[in-house]
Design a protein around this motif. Structure first.
Motif, PDB file in Angstrom:
ATOM      1  N   ASN A   9      25.165 -11.098  93.577  1.00 59.17           N
ATOM      2  CA  ASN A   9      25.521 -11.146  94.816  1.00 59.17           C
ATOM      3  C   ASN A   9      23.715  -9.178  94.087  1.00 59.17           C
ATOM      4  O   ASN A   9      23.167  -9.152  95.334  1.00 59.17           O
ATOM      5  N   GLY A  10      23.811  -8.501  93.186  1.00 54.17           N
ATOM      6  CA  GLY A  10      22.770  -7.868  93.269  1.00 54.17           C
ATOM      7  C   GLY A  10      21.532  -8.058  93.522  1.00 54.17           C
ATOM      8  O   GLY A  10      20.413  -7.483  94.233  1.00 54.17           O
ATOM      9  N   LEU A  11      21.519  -8.938  92.982  1.00 52.07           N
ATOM     10  CA  LEU A  11      19.920 -10.354  92.915  1.00 52.07           C
ATOM     11  C   LEU A  11      19.721 -10.315  94.558  1.00 52.07           C
ATOM     12  O   LEU A  11      18.856 -10.277  94.309  1.00 52.07           O
ATOM     13  N   ILE A  16      15.714  -9.520  99.293  1.00 47.11           N
ATOM     14  CA  ILE A  16      15.994  -8.959 100.780  1.00 47.11           C
ATOM     15  C   ILE A  16      14.885  -7.161 100.406  1.00 47.11           C
ATOM     16  O   ILE A  16      13.975  -7.629 100.427  1.00 47.11           O
ATOM     17  N   TYR A  17      15.429  -6.683  99.662  1.00 47.01           N
ATOM     18  CA  TYR A  17      14.727  -4.877  99.937  1.00 47.01           C
ATOM     19  C   TYR A  17      13.550  -5.083  99.064  1.00 47.01           C
ATOM     20  O   TYR A  17      12.848  -5.041  99.735  1.00 47.01           O
ATOM     21  N   VAL A 146      13.699 -18.591  96.655  1.00 42.38           N
ATOM     22  CA  VAL A 146      12.964 -18.150  97.394  1.00 42.38           C
ATOM     23  C   VAL A 146      12.274 -17.237  96.789  1.00 42.38           C
ATOM     24  O   VAL A 146      10.990 -16.934  97.134  1.00 42.38           O
ATOM     25  N   THR A 147      12.521 -16.434  96.973  1.00 42.63           N
ATOM     26  CA  THR A 147      12.021 -14.318  96.423  1.00 42.63           C
ATOM     27  C   THR A 147      11.111 -14.858  95.159  1.00 42.63           C
ATOM     28  O   THR A 147      10.303 -14.360  95.508  1.00 42.63           O
ATOM     29  N   ILE A 148      11.498 -15.787  93.779  1.00 44.92           N
ATOM     30  CA  ILE A 148      10.961 -15.426  92.795  1.00 44.92           C
ATOM     31  C   ILE A 148       9.583 -16.285  93.341  1.00 44.92           C
ATOM     32  O   ILE A 148       8.526 -15.350  93.289  1.00 44.92           O
ATOM     33  N   VAL A 149       9.580 -17.267  94.334  1.00 44.58           N
ATOM     34  CA  VAL A 149       8.703 -18.536  94.412  1.00 44.58           C
ATOM     35  C   VAL A 149       7.457 -17.366  95.413  1.00 44.58           C
ATOM     36  O   VAL A 149       6.453 -17.687  94.744  1.00 44.58           O
ATOM     37  N   ALA A 150       8.189 -16.500  96.244  1.00 44.48           N
ATOM     38  CA  ALA A 150       7.456 -15.947  97.009  1.00 44.48           C
ATOM     39  C   ALA A 150       6.952 -15.042  96.471  1.00 44.48           C
ATOM     40  O   ALA A 150       5.561 -14.457  96.425  1.00 44.48           O
ATOM     41  N   MET A 151       7.160 -14.045  94.943  1.00 45.02           N
ATOM     42  CA  MET A 151       6.732 -13.293  94.362  1.00 45.02           C
ATOM     43  C   MET A 151       5.799 -13.682  93.593  1.00 45.02           C
ATOM     44  O   MET A 151       4.901 -13.204  93.699  1.00 45.02           O
ATOM     45  N   ILE A 152       5.945 -15.114  92.865  1.00 44.89           N
ATOM     46  CA  ILE A 152       4.867 -15.635  92.178  1.00 44.89           C
ATOM     47  C   ILE A 152       3.626 -16.106  93.595  1.00 44.89           C
ATOM     48  O   ILE A 152       2.296 -15.436  93.229  1.00 44.89           O
TER      49      ILE A 152
END
Ligand SMILES: Nc1ncnc2c1ncn2[C@@H]1O[C@H](COP(=O)(O)OP(=O)(O)OP(=O)(O)O)[C@@H](O)[C@H]1O
Ligand SMILES: [Mg+2]
Lengths: 296, 235
Positions: A9-11, A16-17, A146-152
């Motif tokens: 949940n934290g992740l 989003i943040y 999705v977030t990890i892919v976007a960050m990479i």
């Protein structure tokens, strides 16, 4: 077991943040503006998802593309219309303009869609994952992935491409960047586009979790993401990522914590802000921040 | 026709009148120096030519085109580069990335060639290509700033105080490199506090005083000029 679920949940919240914080930090890095309209872009993206799915009855894929595209365009247009004319104005004028844009978007949404929220279905519906006795939320897993892919993708863009390097050059020294033949206006537009695209992705993920759009949903989300960016060190891309996850974790764990029978949930935001204050007292530039840059 | 032609430019910082009508030219193949005391307006002149500032009146022509109102990044693409005062390297980017930025207006293949060239001229940069520019010594940063300006293969290279803050040996090295660059076809407009060195490698020079050109002549003439000797050459 509960711990793993809370961790996830934290992740999820942190993802989003972090996505929203990246836009704050990139824009601050390049034009020293705290773009308070940034959170409201999320709100616009959520309404786009609602319109596409609930009104037009088009599928989730269309909603995702329409949302992300709309957010990206909106970010670029806001910059061109509201901020570009103030390129050499005092930073305070720019900040006040950003606040104005934020009110404009919130009131515009209220005018068009009304003050009450709009409910929508989840954008992606995938069954939860059960491993032994642990059930993991698939929404959270998708959000995180999705977030990890976007960050990479962002890190590759910024470090490996010509435009990404130009962004770093402009944010370090605008005058010197111009002397390299870099178009400052084009680079700033591009930065807004990328920051808003990430916000668009954040918006889709957020709508998928909370399944609701309201005119003011962007303001608290934006504020938290702003805290995340400052916590991580405003102007720093890795800082925004770390800050985003940090705020997500703090909120989740404080919400879940109990003293005796008393839930600490109501203290959630207070703890986030308290930690921000402590970090800034100990390290005023934030976790990953650079020393203050001289502007020429 | 001159490569660079500056005609009666007047430049202000808000209400501060910094350049009070100066005109000069640079011919293809020359090294031309602008010398003058602190605050004379040398850097302002270069900033105005590069398009970072606009003259209130006057005209600047480069390679036959009017560049007075041209955007700064287009001026670089037109073949006019500047190595600014105080180096201004991108300190959080690597040496190699700084050089890549210098070639921003050019194709990748051309960039590779320029980079080889720069590394050949400045082997110390090659050894440190992965290092962040902010961690280089002052002299290395100056070499990087010059190398970076060379990356666009400019027709005209403007250097603003390239010897500032360097040890005497390095100053000589920098001037040697300027000479070599010029012999290999680059026209140079040089701003220097070190008037002796600058004038001795220059074809011509101009002396600036509080926003005006007060003396001009060939390098040798200026080196022999009484007023120049008293004011800028220490006797
Ligand atoms: N950003 C600025 N705002 C206001 N005035 C400025 C600014 N930059 C320079 N000036 C003024 O313009 C005049 C010319 O400055 P400039 O930097 O061109 O001098 P310079 O000949 O390059 O001096 P130096 O040898 O010290 O580098 C000076 O009087 C200076 O105070
Ligand atoms: Mg100067």
């Amino acid at each position: 077991m509960i711990f793993f679920q809370q961790l996830l949940n934290g992740l999820q919240l942190g993802s989003i943040y972090a996505l929203v914080a990246l836009g704050y930090t990139m824009v601050y890095g390049i034009i020293l503006l705290l773009n308070f309209a940034h959170g409201d872009i999320i709100m616009v993206g959520a309404y786009v998802s609602w319109v596409v799915m609930s009104r037009l009855q088009l599928g989730p894929i269309t909603a995702v593309f329409a949302s992300v595209l709309m957010c990206t365009l909106l970010g670029v247009v806001i910059e061109k219309v509201a901020y570009a004319p103030l390129r050499s104005a005092p930073r305070l004028s720019l900040l006040i303009t950003a606040i104005g844009v934020s009110y404009f978007l919130e009131n515009g949404a209220q005018l068009i869609f009304g003050a009450d929220g709009k409910n929508m279905n989840a954008i992606f519906s995938i069954p939860n994952l059960t491993i032994g006795s642990v059930t993991l939320s698939s929404t959270a897993l998708v959000t995180l992935a999705v977030t990890i892919v976007a960050m990479i993708g962002l890190l590759m863009l910024v470090h490996k491409t010509k435009m990404g390097k130009a962004m770093r050059a402009v944010s370090e020294d605008m005058g010197a960047a111009q002397l390299m033949g870099i178009s400052v206006n084009a680079t700033i537009s591009f930065t807004f586009a990328i920051g808003s695209l990430l916000a668009g992705i954040g918006s889709v993920l957020y709508s998928n979790i909370y399944q609701m759009a309201t005119p003011t949903m962007g303001s608290m989300l934006g504020l938290k993401a702003f805290v995340a960016a400052v916590l991580g060190g405003i102007g720093s891309i890795p800082g925004a990522m770390i800050g985003g996850f940090a705020v997500g974790f703090i909120e989740t764990f404080v919400s879940a914590a109990k003293i005796g029978q008393q839930s600490l949930s109501v203290w959630r935001d207070a703890v986030v802000f308290a930690i921000l204050i402590i970090v800034l007292v100990v390290k005023p530039t934030g976790i990953m921040g650079h020393k203050v840059r001289e502007k020429v | 026709m001159s490569l660079l032609n500056v005609q009666d430019i007047h430049v202000y910082y808000g209400s501060i009148y910094a350049i009070k009508g100066i005109s000069f030219s640079v011919e293809e193949g020359e090294i031309v120096s602008l010398i003058g005391a602190n605050g004379a307006g040398k850097s302002t002149t270069l900033k105005t030519i590069s398009g970072l500032m606009r003259p209130r009146t006057g005209k600047i022509e480069f390679a036959g085109a009017d560049i007075t109102a041209m955007k700064a990044h287009k001026i670089v693409a037109a073949g006019l580069a500047q190595c600014p005062e105080g180096r201004r390297v991108f300190s959080r980017m690597t040496v190699q990335e700084n050089l890549e930025m210098g070639a921003y207006t050019r194709e990748n293949a051309e960039m590779e060639k320029s980079m080889e060239d720069v590394y050949y001229r400045f082997p110390r940069l090659k050894e440190r290509y992965k290092q962040e520019a902010g961690t280089l010594s002052g002299g290395e940063q100056q070499m990087l700033a010059m190398g970076r300006a060379m990356m666009s293969r400019p027709k005209l290279l403007m250097l603003d105080e390239p010897s500032m803050g360097l040890a005497p040996l390095l100053v000589e090295e920098i001037f040697e490199i300027i000479g070599e660059l010029n012999r290999s076809g680059t026209t140079v407009l040089l701003v220097e506090q070190n008037a002796q060195m600058a004038l001795s490698i220059s074809n011509r020079g101009y002396v600036l005083e509080t926003g005006r050109i007060v003396i001009s002549g060939t390098g040798d003439e200026l080196l022999r000029d009484d007023k120049v000797r008293r004011a800028y050459l220490g006797g």
